[in-house]
Write an enzyme that holds these catalytic residues in place. Structure first.
Site, PDB file in Angstrom:
ATOM      1  N   GLY A 384       0.815  -1.200   0.000  1.00 39.66           N
ATOM      2  CA  GLY A 384       0.000   0.000   0.000  1.00 39.66           C
ATOM      3  C   GLY A 384       0.849   1.250   0.000  1.00 39.66           C
ATOM      4  O   GLY A 384       2.071   1.193   0.148  1.00 39.66           O
ATOM      5  N   PRO A 386       2.562   4.911   1.140  1.00 37.86           N
ATOM      6  CA  PRO A 386       3.188   5.295   2.417  1.00 37.86           C
ATOM      7  C   PRO A 386       2.164   5.910   3.365  1.00 37.86           C
ATOM      8  O   PRO A 386       1.266   6.632   2.954  1.00 37.86           O
ATOM      9  CB  PRO A 386       4.248   6.330   2.001  1.00 37.86           C
ATOM     10  CG  PRO A 386       4.466   6.112   0.544  1.00 37.86           C
ATOM     11  CD  PRO A 386       3.180   5.602  -0.008  1.00 37.86           C
ATOM     12  N   VAL A 388      -0.161   4.450   5.337  1.00 34.38           N
ATOM     13  CA  VAL A 388      -1.488   3.855   5.537  1.00 34.38           C
ATOM     14  C   VAL A 388      -1.496   2.876   6.708  1.00 34.38           C
ATOM     15  O   VAL A 388      -2.532   2.309   7.023  1.00 34.38           O
ATOM     16  CB  VAL A 388      -1.982   3.146   4.255  1.00 34.38           C
ATOM     17  CG1 VAL A 388      -2.191   4.149   3.151  1.00 34.38           C
ATOM     18  CG2 VAL A 388      -1.032   2.039   3.832  1.00 34.38           C
ATOM     19  N   GLY A 389      -0.333   2.651   7.364  1.00 36.06           N
ATOM     20  CA  GLY A 389      -0.315   1.840   8.575  1.00 36.06           C
ATOM     21  C   GLY A 389       0.119   0.414   8.386  1.00 36.06           C
ATOM     22  O   GLY A 389      -0.329  -0.459   9.140  1.00 36.06           O
ATOM     23  N   SER A 706      -4.627   1.656 -18.730  1.00 32.81           N
ATOM     24  CA  SER A 706      -5.998   1.768 -18.237  1.00 32.81           C
ATOM     25  C   SER A 706      -6.695   3.043 -18.688  1.00 32.81           C
ATOM     26  O   SER A 706      -7.878   3.232 -18.385  1.00 32.81           O
ATOM     27  CB  SER A 706      -6.013   1.707 -16.702  1.00 32.81           C
ATOM     28  OG  SER A 706      -5.262   2.768 -16.156  1.00 32.81           O
ATOM     29  N   LYS A 749      -8.885   3.678  -7.167  1.00 32.50           N
ATOM     30  CA  LYS A 749      -9.538   4.545  -8.141  1.00 32.50           C
ATOM     31  C   LYS A 749     -10.924   4.957  -7.662  1.00 32.50           C
ATOM     32  O   LYS A 749     -11.348   6.102  -7.891  1.00 32.50           O
ATOM     33  CB  LYS A 749      -9.622   3.824  -9.496  1.00 32.50           C
ATOM     34  CG  LYS A 749      -8.239   3.633 -10.123  1.00 32.50           C
ATOM     35  CD  LYS A 749      -8.278   2.838 -11.415  1.00 32.50           C
ATOM     36  CE  LYS A 749      -6.888   2.678 -11.993  1.00 32.50           C
ATOM     37  NZ  LYS A 749      -6.863   1.895 -13.238  1.00 32.50           N
TER      38      LYS A 749
END
Length: 799
Positions: A384, A386, A388-389, A706, A749
Site C-alpha cells: 500500500g 506510504p 497507511v499503517g 488503463s 480509483k
C-alpha cells in the site's frame, strides 16, 4: 715573542715557584693561564665536575696545561658558541670565569674529558694569545670587599637551611654536598654561596650574573631566591612522584590481591578459570532447550575445542564468539499463541480506524490458525501507499497473537550476508538478521517484519532478494541454513510479515511465495476518524498539553484533510496537526491561562494557504475524466482532446506519457477513426483534422493501459462535437476491436473518485467482482456501469 717561548715561560714560572717553596696548592694562583670556553652553564669555584670538550681544537691546550705544575686553566661560559671554535670574538666572553685545576684527563672518540676542580673566580686582564687555540691570557683574581658580618652570617644560615630542605627532596645533590664539605671553610661564606647557586637549575644567564657578582652580600641576595625556587619546584615534583607511586602501588596491590584471591578460590573449588566458566555458562544456556542431533554434536565439538585452547589465543575468541551465538538461539522454545478472534478484533479496532476489508482478511488468516491450533508456514505481504499503517498493522498482529515482534528494514540492503550471515572465515563475522532476531525474542515462533521489501538492492556482494527465497518459502525454511552457525534452523513457525509500496520491483519468484494483502488509501471520513481518535491525542501526549487547554473542531480537521493532506496515507496529516500543536504551545507559554480551540478560520494562521483547493472537474467537448493508480494511491486524470486545424491529417500527444500509454492513445485514435460512423460521428472528420491529445500535469510521468477508453471517449466527443455526460469518470484498457479489458487498483480509483465528489463510474466488466468486494461504505451512493465493449461506454456518455 713566539708561542713556544710563551709556553716555556709559563712552565718555567710554575717550576721555579715550586722550587722556591712559596707556592702551596690553593693559596698562590698563576697569573697566566690558558682558557677554554664552555657552553652548557657557568662553572662555579665550589664545584668539582667532569668537563667534556672536543679534541679538536682543545687537545693542544690540555697538553700544555699538563706540563705546568699547577695544572690550572680558566673556563668561561659562552651562551652562543661560534660555528668555528678556533676563531671567536673575545668580547663575547663574560667578565668573570672560573679557575679550575685539571685532574684525570683522558681522550676517547674524538672527545677530551677531565675532572675540573673549581678554585676561584678569574677575570681577564689581558690577552697574550688570542688569534687561535691555545688561548693564553693574563688574569687577576677579584676579592670580595668586607661586608657586615651579621648580615653575611644571617644569609649564610638561610642558605644552609634551604640546602637542608633541598637535599631530602632530591638525593642527587648529596654527592655534590660531600665534595663541598671536604673543602668547606666556616670562615669563608663565598664557597657556600657558589655551591648553593650550583645546586639550582636556574637559567645560565642568571647563574652567570651570580658569577659576575663579587661582593659576597649582593651575591647571597641573588642566590637565596634561586635556591628557594629550586626547593619549591623539588617539593612539587616530589609530591607528584609520590602521588603517581601511590596510585601505581595501589593498582599493583589490587592486582596481586585479585590474583591471589583467584588462586585461593580455585584451590578451594569456589570458582573456576575463564575457560571452565565460559564452558559452564554455555552448557547452562542449553538446559531446557531441544537441539537437533546435528546441532548438539557441533556445539559439543566446539566446547571440547574451547577447553583445549589458551584463553589469550585468537582462535579461543573465535570459538567463544561462535558458542555465544549458537547457545543463544532458542532451540525448541515456542511461545503460546492467543488464538482468540474476539481479542484480535479488539486489538485491530483499537489501533486502526477503517481498513475493514484488511482487518477481515487478517481475522480470516487468524481463524484458520485457530482452527488448526497453530499458525505456521505463513508469509504475509502488506502492500500500500506510504502512511497507511502497514508497519503498525504488523505490530497489531503480533500483539493479538501474543507473540514477540521483531522488525528490521531490508530497504537498500545489498549484502546477502545480512540475511544468511557471514562465513566464519571472516574477521568480525556475524550471523544473519534472522538469527539475531531469534536471539533477541528468545522463542522460535515470533512475528518478524521485513520492511520495505520492494526496495532490496543487489551488488557484487550478492543478491539479498534471492537469499530471501529460502527464508520465505514454507517448504524450505524448515531447514534454514545460516552461514555463520552452519546449523539448520526451523523457521517454519515464524510468522513473516513483509511490507511494500508497490509490487513492480519485487522479483516474481519472491512475490509468488507471499500472500498479498492490499492496503489502499483512506477516504476523508476514515482520515477524520484516525485524526480524532489517534493522531491528535498522541500529539497532545507527546507535547504534554492537557486536552482542556488545546482542542480542534471537526470542521477544522476536515479542512486540514482536504486542503493540506490529500495523500493516500495519514503521515502528512500528522505533520500538519503537529505544526498546529507546536504553534499553539508557543501561544500557551505566552499566556499560561489561555485555552485554544482551533477552528476552520484559524488554519491559515497556523498552516498558511492551503496547497490543495477544491478542484472543479473539467467538462466540455473533448474533455473526459479518467482514473489512475499510483504508488501513493489513486488519482483523477482529466484528458483533453482538441482539433488544431483542418489543413492535414495528424495526431499529437503531450503530457509526458510512457510507451504503454502512447500505444493506448494510438489504439484509441485508430479505433475511433475506423468506427466513427457507428458512433454517430462524421466519418471524414479525422481525414482532415490535426488532433492534439493532452493529459494535464505534464511534469508528472504517466504510463499504463488503463486510460484507453478515456482517450477514446475524448476523441469521440471531439468528433461528435458533443460534450459527454457530466460527473462521470472511467478507467479501462481498450483493444483495436473495441473490447474493454480489466485493470488494477479498483479500490484506489474508487477512493480517488469519491474524493473528487464523482459518484458515477465506468469500469470494465471483468472488474465487477473486484468492485463487489469493496466495503459498503465505499460503494454507498456510487453508480457504476460495467462495460464489456466500448459501445457500452458510448451509450453512457452520449445516450
Amino acid at each position: 715573542m713566539s708561542d713556544q717561548d710563551i709556553n716555556a715561560d709559563i712552565v718555567e714560572e710554575a717550576t721555579s715557584s715550586q722550587r722556591t717553596g712559596l707556592v702551596l696548592p690553593g693559596q698562590t694562583l698563576p697569573d697566566k693561564v690558558y682558557i677554554i670556553p664552555i657552553h652548557n652553564r657557568p662553572f662555579f669555584p665550589a664545584q668539582v665536575l667532569p668537563v667534556i670538550v672536543n679534541e679538536e681544537p682543545w687537545a693542544e691546550t690540555l697538553e700544555l696545561v699538563g706540563k705546568t705544575d699547577h695544572h690550572c686553566l680558566a673556563v668561561f661560559f659562552m651562551e652562543n658558541p661560534p660555528e668555528d671554535p678556533r676563531h671567536f670574538d673575545p668580547s663575547t666572553l663574560p667578565e668573570h670565569g672560573t679557575l679550575v685545576r685539571v685532574h684525570h684527563a683522558s681522550r676517547e672518540g674524538g672527545k677530551l674529558q677531565f675532572v675540573a676542580q673549581g678554585l676561584s673566580r678569574v677575570r681577564i686582564r689581558g690577552w697574550l694569545k688570542r688569534h687561535r687555540p691555545p688561548y693564553l691570557v693574563e688574569v687577576d683574581y677579584p676579592q670580595s670587599p668586607a661586608d657586615p658580618r651579621d648580615e653575611v652570617k644571617a644569609y649564610g644560615m638561610a642558605l644552609i637551611n634551604a640546602i637542608k630542605e633541598l637535599l631530602p627532596l632530591n638525593p642527587l645533590y648529596s654527592e655534590e654536598l660531600k665534595n663541598y664539605l671536604n673543602r668547606f671553610n666556616p670562615n669563608d661564606p663565598s664557597p657556600l654561596t657558589d655551591f648553593a647557586a650550583a645546586l639550582t637549575t636556574a637559567p645560565p644567564r642568571e647563574l652567570q650574573e651570580v658569577l659576575d657578582t663579587v661582593p659576597i652580600l649582593k651575591r647571597m641576595e641573588k642566590v637565596l631566591p634561586l635556591l628557594r625556587k629550586e626547593v619549591e619546584v623539588a617539593r612539587l615534583q616530589s609530591e607528584l612522584s609520590a602521588e603517581v607511586n601511590r596510585k601505581i602501588g595501589q593498582h599493583q596491590r589490587e592486582f596481586f590481591l585479585k590474583e591471589q584471591l583467584k588462586i585461593i578460590q580455585q584451590e578451594l573449588g569456589i570458582t573456576k578459570d575463564d575457560r571452565s566458566a565460559d564452558a559452564d555458562e554455555f552448557r547452562a544456556r542449553l538446559e531446557g532447550k531441544t537441539l537437533s542431533d546435528q546441532a548438539r554434536k557441533r556445539i559439543d565439538e566446539e566446547l571440547n575445542k574451547l577447553s583445549i585452547l589458551e584463553t589469550g589465543s585468537p582462535e579461543y575468541a573465535v570459538t567463544r564468539n561462535y558458542l555465544d551465538w549458537a547457545t543463544s538461539v532458542p532451540w525448541g522454545l515456542y511461545g503460546k499463541d492467543k488464538l482468540d478472534l474476539k481479542h484480535a478484533r479488539k486489538v485491530l479496532d483499537q489501533h486502526h480506524a477503517g481498513l475493514d476489508d484488511v482487518k477481515n482478511r487478517i481475522l480470516e488468516f487468524l481463524a484458520v490458525g485457530a482452527f488448526r491450533g497453530e499458525i505456521s508456514g505463513s508469509i504475509v505481504l502488506l502492500v500500500g501507499p506510504p502512511g497507511v499503517g502497514k508497519t503498525s498493522i504488523g505490530k497489531s498482529i503480533a500483539e493479538s497473537l501474543g507473540r514477540p515482534f521483531y522488525r528490521f528494514s531490508v530497504g537498500g540492503m545489498r549484502d546477502e550476508a545480512e540475511i544468511k550471515g557471514h562465513r566464519r572465515t571472516y574477521i568480525g563475522a556475524l550471523p544473519g538478521k534472522l538469527v539475531q532476531a531469534l536471539k533477541e525474542v528468545e522463542v522460535m515462533n515470533p512475528v518478524i517484519m521485513l520492511d520495505e521489501i520492494d526496495k532490496l538492492g543487489a551488488s557484487y556482494q550478492g543478491d539479498p532478494a534471492s537469499a530471501l527465497l529460502e527464508t520465505l518459502d514454507p517448504e524450505q525454511n524448515v531447514e534454514f541454513l545460516d552461514h555463520y552457525l552452519d546449523l539448520r534452523l526451523d523457521l517454519s513457525k515464524v510468522l513473516f510479515i513483509c511490507t511494500a509500496n508497490t509490487l513492480d520491483s519485487i522479483p516474481g519468484p519472491l512475490l509468488d511465495r507471499m500472500e498479498t494483502i492490499r492496503l489502499s488509501g483512506y477516504i476523508t471520513e476514515e482520515k477524520h476518524a484516525i485524526a480524532k481518535r489517534h493522531l491528535w491525542p498522541r500529539l497532545l501526549e507527546r507535547t504534554g498539553v492537557p486536552k482542556r487547554r488545546l482542542s480542534i473542531t471537526d470542521g477544522a480537521l476536515t479542512s486540514v484533510i482536504e486542503g493540506y493532506a490529500r495523500e493516500a496515507g495519514v503521515r502528512q496529516l500528522e505533520k500538519q496537526l503537529g505544526k498546529i500543536v507546536r504553534k499553539s504551545v508557543v501561544q500557551l507559554l505566552d499566556d499560561p491561562d489561555a485555552k485554544i480551540k482551533v477552528g476552520q478560520k484559524d488554519l491559515e494562521q497556523y498552516l498558511g494557504l492551503a496547497p490543495f483547493r477544491k478542484e472543479q472537474v473539467l467538462a466540455g467537448t473533448g474533455v473526459i475524466t479518467g482514473l489512475a493508480w499510483t504508488s501513493l494511491g489513486g488519482a483523477t486524470l482529466p484528458i483533453e482532446a482538441t482539433r488544431i486545424h483542418t489543413l492535414n491529417r495528424g495526431f499529437k500527444l503531450t503530457g509526458q506519457l510512457g510507451d504503454v500509454m502512447k500505444e493506448s492513445a494510438e489504439i484509441a485514435y485508430s479505433y475511433i477513426s475506423s468506427h466513427l460512423k457507428q458512433f454517430g460521428g462524421d466519418p471524414g472528420f479525422f481525414d482532415q483534422a490535426f488532433v492534439h491529445l493532452h493529459v494535464p500535469e505534464g511534469a508528472t510521468p504517466k504510463d499504463g493501459p488503463s486510460a484507453g477508453i478515456t482517450m477514446a471517449s475524448a476523441l469521440l466527443s471531439l468528433a461528435r462535437d458533443q460534450a459527454p455526460k457530466k460527473g462521470v469518470a472511467m478507467t479501462g484498457e481498450l483493444t483495436l476491436t473495441g473490447q474493454v479489458l480489466a485493470i488494477g487498483g479498483v479500490r484506489e480509483k474508487v477512493i480517488a473518485a469519491r474524493r473528487q465528489k464523482i459518484h458515477e463510474l465506468i469500469l470494465p466488466d471483468a472488474n465487477q467482482g473486484a468492485y463487489e468486494e469493496l466495503p459498503d461504505y465505499l460503494k454507498e451512493g456510487m453508480t457504476v456501469h460495467f462495460a464489456r465493449r466500448f459501445s457500452d461506454v458510448a451509450k453512457v456518455l452520449f445516450d
